[in-house]
Design a protein around this motif. Sequence first.
Motif, mmCIF file in Angstrom:
data_model
loop_
_atom_site.group_PDB
_atom_site.id
_atom_site.type_symbol
_atom_site.label_atom_id
_atom_site.label_comp_id
_atom_site.label_asym_id
_atom_site.label_seq_id
_atom_site.Cartn_x
_atom_site.Cartn_y
_atom_site.Cartn_z
ATOM 1 N N ALA A 127 -6.101 -12.797 1.076
ATOM 2 C CA ALA A 127 -5.172 -12.219 2.043
ATOM 3 C C ALA A 127 -6.062 -11.881 3.070
ATOM 4 C CB ALA A 127 -4.251 -11.253 1.444
ATOM 5 N N ASP A 129 -5.452 -8.677 4.604
ATOM 6 C CA ASP A 129 -5.193 -7.242 4.892
ATOM 7 C C ASP A 129 -6.338 -6.274 4.941
ATOM 8 O OD1 ASP A 129 -4.885 -8.094 2.222
ATOM 9 O OD2 ASP A 129 -3.606 -6.062 1.703
ATOM 10 N N ASP A 137 -1.274 -8.982 5.957
ATOM 11 C CA ASP A 137 -1.939 -10.086 5.285
ATOM 12 C C ASP A 137 -2.074 -11.442 5.915
ATOM 13 O OD1 ASP A 137 -1.616 -8.400 3.166
ATOM 14 O OD2 ASP A 137 -0.652 -9.648 1.524
ATOM 15 N N SER A 172 -2.764 -13.847 -2.389
ATOM 16 C CA SER A 172 -1.636 -12.716 -2.482
ATOM 17 C C SER A 172 -0.935 -12.512 -1.272
ATOM 18 C CB SER A 172 -2.446 -11.470 -2.985
ATOM 19 O OG SER A 172 -3.161 -11.081 -2.219
ATOM 20 N N LYS A 202 6.114 -12.173 -5.356
ATOM 21 C CA LYS A 202 5.277 -10.899 -4.833
ATOM 22 C C LYS A 202 6.520 -10.458 -4.186
ATOM 23 C CE LYS A 202 1.433 -8.666 -2.746
ATOM 24 N NZ LYS A 202 0.251 -8.652 -2.169
ATOM 25 N N TYR A 208 2.970 -0.340 -4.119
ATOM 26 C CA TYR A 208 1.624 -0.696 -3.815
ATOM 27 C C TYR A 208 0.947 0.237 -2.964
ATOM 28 C CZ TYR A 208 3.593 -5.457 -4.363
ATOM 29 O OH TYR A 208 4.189 -6.551 -4.769
ATOM 30 N N PHE A 211 -2.674 1.187 -3.839
ATOM 31 C CA PHE A 211 -3.757 0.195 -3.572
ATOM 32 C C PHE A 211 -4.136 0.372 -2.265
ATOM 33 C CE2 PHE A 211 -4.441 -3.761 -1.875
ATOM 34 C CZ PHE A 211 -5.184 -4.414 -2.809
ATOM 35 N N ARG A 212 -3.164 0.604 -1.445
ATOM 36 C CA ARG A 212 -3.606 0.461 0.201
ATOM 37 C C ARG A 212 -4.622 1.660 0.504
ATOM 38 N NH1 ARG A 212 2.494 -1.443 1.949
ATOM 39 N NH2 ARG A 212 2.612 -3.356 1.350
ATOM 40 N N LYS A 225 5.823 -5.330 5.102
ATOM 41 C CA LYS A 225 5.622 -6.639 4.791
ATOM 42 C C LYS A 225 6.901 -7.500 4.357
ATOM 43 C CE LYS A 225 0.897 -5.696 3.334
ATOM 44 N NZ LYS A 225 -0.358 -6.023 2.519
ATOM 45 N N GLN A 229 6.742 -10.890 2.010
ATOM 46 C CA GLN A 229 6.820 -10.506 0.800
ATOM 47 C C GLN A 229 8.429 -10.703 0.269
ATOM 48 O OE1 GLN A 229 4.977 -7.099 0.024
ATOM 49 N NE2 GLN A 229 2.639 -7.787 0.415
ATOM 50 N N LYS A 256 4.436 -9.873 -9.501
ATOM 51 C CA LYS A 256 4.007 -8.493 -8.985
ATOM 52 C C LYS A 256 4.955 -7.672 -8.070
ATOM 53 C CE LYS A 256 0.295 -6.763 -6.228
ATOM 54 N NZ LYS A 256 -0.509 -7.379 -5.069
ATOM 55 N N VAL A 281 0.616 -2.712 -11.018
ATOM 56 C CA VAL A 281 0.006 -2.335 -9.938
ATOM 57 C C VAL A 281 -0.129 -1.003 -9.687
ATOM 58 C CG1 VAL A 281 1.334 -4.389 -8.581
ATOM 59 C CG2 VAL A 281 2.274 -2.154 -8.675
ATOM 60 N N SER A 282 -0.945 -0.702 -8.669
ATOM 61 C CA SER A 282 -1.386 0.525 -8.468
ATOM 62 C C SER A 282 -0.361 1.873 -8.511
ATOM 63 C CB SER A 282 -1.951 0.746 -7.006
ATOM 64 O OG SER A 282 -1.058 0.351 -6.021
ATOM 65 N N TYR A 321 -5.292 -1.931 -14.229
ATOM 66 C CA TYR A 321 -6.469 -0.885 -13.955
ATOM 67 C C TYR A 321 -6.807 -0.118 -15.216
ATOM 68 C CZ TYR A 321 -5.208 -1.837 -9.189
ATOM 69 O OH TYR A 321 -4.587 -2.489 -7.920
HETATM 70 C C1 PBG Z 1 -2.530 -7.336 -0.607
HETATM 71 C C2 PBG Z 1 -2.666 -7.031 -1.874
HETATM 72 C C3 PBG Z 1 -1.879 -5.944 -2.501
HETATM 73 C C4 PBG Z 1 -1.892 -5.690 -3.702
HETATM 74 C C5 PBG Z 1 -2.922 -6.912 -4.228
HETATM 75 N N1 PBG Z 1 -3.020 -7.499 -3.024
HETATM 76 C C6 PBG Z 1 -1.108 -5.055 -1.542
HETATM 77 C C7 PBG Z 1 -0.072 -5.087 -0.655
HETATM 78 O O1 PBG Z 1 0.468 -6.415 -0.661
HETATM 79 O O2 PBG Z 1 0.185 -4.417 0.249
HETATM 80 C C8 PBG Z 1 -1.523 -4.532 -4.620
HETATM 81 C C9 PBG Z 1 -2.161 -4.270 -5.744
HETATM 82 C C10 PBG Z 1 -1.809 -2.837 -6.334
HETATM 83 O O3 PBG Z 1 -0.864 -2.409 -5.848
HETATM 84 O O4 PBG Z 1 -2.266 -2.568 -7.461
HETATM 85 N N2 PBG Z 1 -2.879 -8.783 -0.546
#
Ligand code: PBG
Length: 332
Positions: A127, A129, A137, A172, A202, A208, A211-212, A225, A229, A256, A281-282, A321
């Motif tokens: 991706a 991003d 992405d 992704s 997704k 997320y 993660f960002r 997104k 998404q 996800k 996810v995060s 994680y």
């Molecule tokens: C981006 C991507 C994201 C995650 C994995 N790949 C974030 C998004 O789509 O904005 C999220 C993973 C997470 O939150 O742990 N391509």
Amino acid sequence: MANSFAPYPAARARRLRRTPALRALVRETGLEPASLIWPLFVREGRDAATPVASMPGVSRLTIDRVVRAGREAADLGISALCLFPYIEPELKTEDCAAAWDPDNLVNRTIRALKAEVPEIAVMTDVALDPYNISGHDGFVVEGEIVNDETVAALVKMALAQAEAGADIIGPSDMMDGRIGAIRAALEAAGHHHVSIMSYAAKYASAFYGPFRDAVGARGALKGDKNTYQMDPANSDEALRQVGRDLSEGADMVMIKPGMPYLDICRRVKEAFGAPTFAYQVSGEYAMLAAAAQNGWLDGDRAILESLLAFRRAGCDGILTYFAPKVARMLRG
Ligand code: PBG
């Protein structure tokens, strides 16, 4: 199935819950380190770690530290690592060319891992991003996230990762047609053995956020997104997405986020019987880690329970994680 209990007292459900041995005997699912994939954030530099504020216990690691983490993971029986790069804001561009540079941070990390810890599988993220000045992405043209131009770039990115030695390519991006395009390019380049785990279902999720921060994309992201998404309200659509990605050549599929989407995991596993994964996810990590840190939850128990739930819902494995912590717990 539904009426297989005799009426009380002929059947007393508590008989089989009475001792640990009896409970173990009738346990339906289990969790093993081999079912875990550990996502890691990579940064430039040497022998350093930068904590991610919104993910207590998670840091961005330099390549040498990722290799050490890979060794630890392999020794714990974890099957795979998944790599995400932290790209400095000034290196983000509109053309995202660093994404398919054979010597970019991720590709150097793959080579180092394959040289030092060959037994662990390495998964990548496909991706734009982390590299994109807009944080999206895909390429942004006059405010639109353009599909087909992005797919062409993702193919180059995936090929560079396969060339570096990736075992699992993880698109992704949620562009249409990317799985077929990446599969065809991998075959044409002789990478017949490289597998694809598609982020098939997704969702456009608030989970997320941390993660960002970790990949430095939060400040960069302009807008949301939602045009690529999935809508969190949808379930049938997830089945169509998964079916499409499998028919285009995905070897494994992912749902996800994880915990709020266990119903999707169950439906996908039942409908296709394919290797099915969920990404805890995060934001899910942050919730559990924060509550545990405050003493509001018994962290260890809550984490194990959350991961067992994915197995119960039909998932073969989980990206989390918590992978090394859980693997250590499972090994006692
Ligand atoms: C981006 C991507 C994201 C995650 C994995 N790949 C974030 C998004 O789509 O904005 C999220 C993973 C997470 O939150 O742990 N391509």
